[in-house]
Structure formats: structure tokens, C-alpha cells
Design an enzyme around this catalytic site. Structure first.
Site, PDB file in Angstrom:
ATOM      1  N   HIS A   1       0.855  -1.186   0.000  1.00  0.00           N
ATOM      2  CA  HIS A   1       0.000   0.000   0.000  1.00  0.00           C
ATOM      3  C   HIS A   1       0.889   1.233   0.000  1.00  0.00           C
ATOM      4  O   HIS A   1       1.947   1.247   0.622  1.00  0.00           O
ATOM      5  CB  HIS A   1      -0.893   0.013   1.243  1.00  0.00           C
ATOM      6  CG  HIS A   1      -2.081   0.919   1.109  1.00  0.00           C
ATOM      7  ND1 HIS A   1      -3.292   0.489   0.620  1.00  0.00           N
ATOM      8  CD2 HIS A   1      -2.242   2.229   1.388  1.00  0.00           C
ATOM      9  CE1 HIS A   1      -4.137   1.499   0.611  1.00  0.00           C
ATOM     10  NE2 HIS A   1      -3.533   2.585   1.076  1.00  0.00           N
TER      11      HIS A   1
ATOM     12  N   ARG B   1     -12.999  13.128   4.879  1.00  0.00           N
ATOM     13  CA  ARG B   1     -11.670  13.747   5.081  1.00  0.00           C
ATOM     14  C   ARG B   1     -11.236  14.471   3.824  1.00  0.00           C
ATOM     15  O   ARG B   1     -10.649  15.551   3.865  1.00  0.00           O
ATOM     16  CB  ARG B   1     -10.631  12.661   5.433  1.00  0.00           C
ATOM     17  CG  ARG B   1     -10.743  12.148   6.859  1.00  0.00           C
ATOM     18  CD  ARG B   1      -9.883  10.906   7.059  1.00  0.00           C
ATOM     19  NE  ARG B   1      -8.482  11.144   6.790  1.00  0.00           N
ATOM     20  CZ  ARG B   1      -7.637  10.216   6.341  1.00  0.00           C
ATOM     21  NH1 ARG B   1      -8.040   8.991   6.107  1.00  0.00           N
ATOM     22  NH2 ARG B   1      -6.376  10.512   6.132  1.00  0.00           N
TER      23      ARG B   1
ATOM     24  N   LYS C   1      -7.629  -1.501   6.595  1.00  0.00           N
ATOM     25  CA  LYS C   1      -7.953  -2.208   5.343  1.00  0.00           C
ATOM     26  C   LYS C   1      -7.028  -3.404   5.129  1.00  0.00           C
ATOM     27  O   LYS C   1      -7.455  -4.474   4.703  1.00  0.00           O
ATOM     28  CB  LYS C   1      -7.796  -1.240   4.150  1.00  0.00           C
ATOM     29  CG  LYS C   1      -8.975  -0.282   4.016  1.00  0.00           C
ATOM     30  CD  LYS C   1      -8.797   0.676   2.870  1.00  0.00           C
ATOM     31  CE  LYS C   1      -7.711   1.679   3.134  1.00  0.00           C
ATOM     32  NZ  LYS C   1      -7.812   2.947   2.437  1.00  0.00           N
TER      33      LYS C   1
HETATM   34  N1  URA Z   1      -4.336   5.912   1.674  1.00  0.00           N
HETATM   35  C1  URA Z   1      -5.361   5.438   2.409  1.00  0.00           C
HETATM   36  O1  URA Z   1      -5.878   4.357   2.140  1.00  0.00           O
HETATM   37  N2  URA Z   1      -5.800   6.188   3.446  1.00  0.00           N
HETATM   38  C2  URA Z   1      -5.270   7.367   3.774  1.00  0.00           C
HETATM   39  O2  URA Z   1      -5.711   7.978   4.709  1.00  0.00           O
HETATM   40  C3  URA Z   1      -4.200   7.840   2.991  1.00  0.00           C
HETATM   41  C4  URA Z   1      -3.756   7.108   1.946  1.00  0.00           C
END
Ligand code: URA
Length: 414
Positions: free
Chosen positions: A77, A162, A181
Site C-alpha cells: 500500500h 476527510r 484495510k
Molecule cells: N491511503 C489510504 O488508504 N488512506 C489514507 O488515509 C491515505 C492514503
């Protein structure tokens, strides 16, 4: 709500129940956007303790489906950047070396691009049923799909808020969003790319380290192996920014031997992931990764993947407009946030959540840091709505002197 606000302001930690009431209340429409915005802004300003972050991660994870942990499953990620197409290069490398790999990716939001939009731009189907998802892994060893609706739905709702309330930059909120996640999806091993610089959510190294270490601590609590790369995002990653346009750079790297900061970052990421998943030495892993790239094995896998998910690599770009330099000198910097914003305005991203994307739109940089350009030389090609965006040369700083070029990989934290 007033008590909660008072508590945050005076530095008193919120209990699990208090956090759950606010966030689950928001997911279930019992807490309004306005009240949630107040809370998010306070968290941005005052932060959260580790215990509060751990509680919040738990609340986010349990807001939807939770997959059993699989210690053989490795995931990656990135905290988001401009021109970041690493998933599309790293996954085929790993799959070509026998690592079965699946990834749920996101769409573009803000000025950073999304893997799913890039794939959709060449017709790759990413909205897969469970059956289709597992068939891809069985048949070709890799799959990229959109996130299912029920994986951390709380993150989906909070992230969208956000994004429009200027509360994306909070370290505890970023860590919660990403790690919930990854943990809910069952990944036993996780490689994180924390971007730092002008085009990143985190603008300085000290905050990048704080974010990386917080995510490693969250991983430890859930017994997941987490490695963090901190990488530079002052300049765009690679030369191409957009959707189809970024796929062209993926092909250049996987097929045509193009080597730049992007290919270097992908090589290191793939090597660490291979080391983690096969339990082999890093140097051995790196040799295998370079071999896959140089022999075109990763490219063959990428072609198979695109075909298997219904895409087409016959990519043609429309007419472009060339942006020329107004003066002579060395390219000192290329402001990645400005490039990301220009790319969005050209049509490559969404300015509002439901905007349609022009898949042909974007920017190809024709010069790099410390290259010498003469007045009139081409700095970039722009595609898409060139009536709206007529010039992007203010994103380039041209100077009499060469600058000290920052390394793409700043630090690796294990
Ligand atoms: N990627 C994400 O999944 N969440 C965030 O808050 C920032 C980048």
C-alpha cells in the site's frame, strides 16, 4: 458531543466506547457530517494516543467483512502520490516469480491518481465477483480488483469526508485508514510505501517516520510483518501522469527496458516483497527481480493479466500540446502537487467525487531533474482539456545551477 470535544481539547484520551459511539454513529447516519468534521479537525490538531489509534483500527476493521489472516498473503500500500504506478509494475514481477498476489486498489481522490482508474482506462475489468477474483489467482497468479463495498466501509465513509474537509493529513487517521484495510483483508505480510514531500500527504521526514513507525506498531499488535519504505514525492514518480498515459510508462519499464526512479523504486519494493514472501535473502530476491524485468517475464505476466481481466494494450494517444521552457538552465524541481492538480484539470482525475475522467488526459514530462534545457525546448506534453489548461511551465523551476537531487528511497524501516 460537547464532552467528547472537551476531552480531546484537554488531552484526555477517549475510551473505546466513546470512539465507537462517534465513528459507528457516523457510519449509521446517527452522527452528522458536520459533527464528524469537528471531530476529525480536532484529531488533526490534537492527535490521538497509541491506545486510541489501536482502538480505532479495531473499530474500523469490525465495521465490515474480516478475512482470516493468511501468513502467505503479501500486500502493498502507498500513502498516495503523483505518477505512482508501482502496483502495476511490482505485481507482475512477483507473479512472474511464482508469488500468487492479489490486491484491492482504490480510485483517484484529490490530486493523486488511482490504480483502478488507470486499469479501467484500458478496459481492464476491476469490479470482480468473488468467483472471478479467485479464478484470476488460480489461472494466472495475480489479480487487481476494486475494494469490495464491505471491506472497512467505515474507512470509505470517513475517507470521503476527510477528502473534502481538509483532514487528510493527520498521521493517526492515515495509519488507521491504511492498516484497518490491510488487516481486514487478511494480509500476513505488508509492504508500505510512505511518500514524503511536496506531492505527498506527509511533507517532512520526521512525520513520515512517525507514520511508518505507528503503522509498524499496529501491524505488530495484529501479528503482521510490516516493512515501510519512505520514498521521495517532491517530484512526480516517473515521467507519465494520467491514466492510459501511465500504462504506457508501465510498458516502457516492463517491455522496453526504460530505467528511472520509478523502475528503481519498483525493483526495491518487489525485492523486499519477494524476500518477505519466500523467506530468501534480499540480494537473491533482487537478482530474481532484475532477471524477471530484463528477460521480459514480468511483461509477459502483465500482458496475461490485462487480457485475462478484459483489457487491451493497443493504446493510442490523441493530439497533445507541447509546453516549452521560457528560459535556459537546469531543471531544479518539478512540483508534483502542481503536476497532479494540472493533470486533474486536464481531465485525468476528479475535481469532485463523482466527476467523469477523460482517460486520454494527462501529462508526459519530457525533461528530468538536473537536465539542461534551452529556451524553447519542450518541457512536457499535455493531453486532454488543453483549452482549460494552457500552460504548466510554472511547475518547473529552472535555475542556473544543478541541484542536489534527492534519492527516491530515503529510508527503509523494518
Ligand atoms: N491511503 C489510504 O488508504 N488512506 C489514507 O488515509 C491515505 C492514503
Amino acid at each position: 458531543m460537547n464532552d467528547i470535544i472537551k476531552k480531546i481539547k484537554s488531552g484526555v484520551a477517549l475510551s473505546y466506547e466513546e470512539l465507537d459511539n462517534i465513528f459507528s454513529g457516523y457510519l449509521n447516519n446517527k452522527v452528522s457530517d458536520d459533527d464528524m468534521t469537528v471531530i476529525l479537525k480536532l484529531i488533526c490538531k490534537y492527535g490521538l494516543s497509541d491506545k486510541e489509534v489501536f482502538d480505532l483500527v479495531d473499530i474500523f476493521i469490525n465495521s465490515g467483512d474480516v478475512f482470516d489472516v493468511n501468513y502467505d498473503f503479501i500486500d502493498k500500500h502507498s500513502t498516495g502520490g503523483v505518477g505512482d504506478k508501482t502496483t502495476l509494475i511490482v505485481l507482475p514481477i512477483l507473479a512472474s516469480l511464482g508469488v500468487n498476489i492479489s490486491k484491492m486498489s482504490g480510485r483517484a481522490l484529490g490530486y493523486t491518481g488511482g490504480t483502478i482508474d488507470k486499469l479501467n482506462s484500458i478496459g481492464v475489468k476491476t469490479d470482480l465477483s468473488k468467483d472471478e477474483f479467485y479464478k484470476c489467482i488460480d489461472n494466472i497468479g495475480m489479480v487487481i480488483s476494486s475494494q469490495t463495498d464491505n471491506l472497512c466501509p467505515m474507512d470509505k465513509k470517513v475517507y470521503a469526508l476527510r477528502d473534502v474537509t481538509g483532514t487528510t493529513k493527520s498521521i493517526p487517521l492515515i495509519a488507521t485508514s491504511i492498516m484497518s484495510k490491510k488487516i481486514a483483508s487478511g494480509a500476513g505480510k505488508i509492504l508500505l510505501d510512505v511518500k514524503v514531500g511536496k506531492g505527498a500527504l506527509v511533507n517532512n521526514l520526521s512525520d513520515a517516520r512517525k507514520l511508518a513507525n505507528l503503522m509498524i506498531r499496529i501491524g505488530k499488535k495484529y501479528k503482521r510483518e510490516v516493512v515501510c519504505i519512505i520514498s521521495d514525492m517532491n517530484n512526480p514518480l516517473g515521467d507519465n501522469v494520467g491514466n492510459k498515459i501511465e500504462i504506457l510508462e508501465v510498458i516502457d519499464i516492463l517491455k522496453n527496458g526504460k530505467r528511472n526512479d520509478l523502475s528503481h523504486l519498483c525493483t526495491i519494493m518487489a525485492s523486499i516483497m519477494l524476500e518477505m514472501s519466500k523467506g530468501i535473502y534480499y540480494e537473491t530476491a533482487k537478482e530474481m527481480v532484475l532477471d524477471s524485468l530484463n528477460k521480459g517475464l514480468a511483461y509477459d505476466k502483465f500482458c496475461l493479466f490485462v487480457k485475462h481481466q478484459g483489457g487491451n494494450l493497443d493504446i493510442k494517444l490523441p493530439k497533445c500540446k507541447k509546453i516549452v521552457s521560457q528560459k535556459s538552465g537546469y531543471v531544479k524541481s518539478i512540483n508534483s502537487m502542481m503536476i497532479g492538480n494540472y493533470s486533474n484539470l486536464l481531465g485525468a482525475g476528479r475535481v469532485k467525487k463523482d466527476d467523469e475522467i477523460d482517460y486520454n488526459a494527462g501529462i508526459i514530462l519530457k525533461t528530468g531533474i538536473n537536465s539542461y534545457v534551452r529556451k524553447g525546448d519542450v518541457l512536457a506534453e499535455i493531453y486532454g482539456n488543453t483549452e482549460k489548461v494552457t500552460d504548466i511551465s510554472d511547475a518547473f523551476r529552472i535555475s542556473k545551477f544543478k541541484s542536489k537531487k534527492s534519492e527516491i528511497i530515503i529510508e527503509i524501516i523494518r
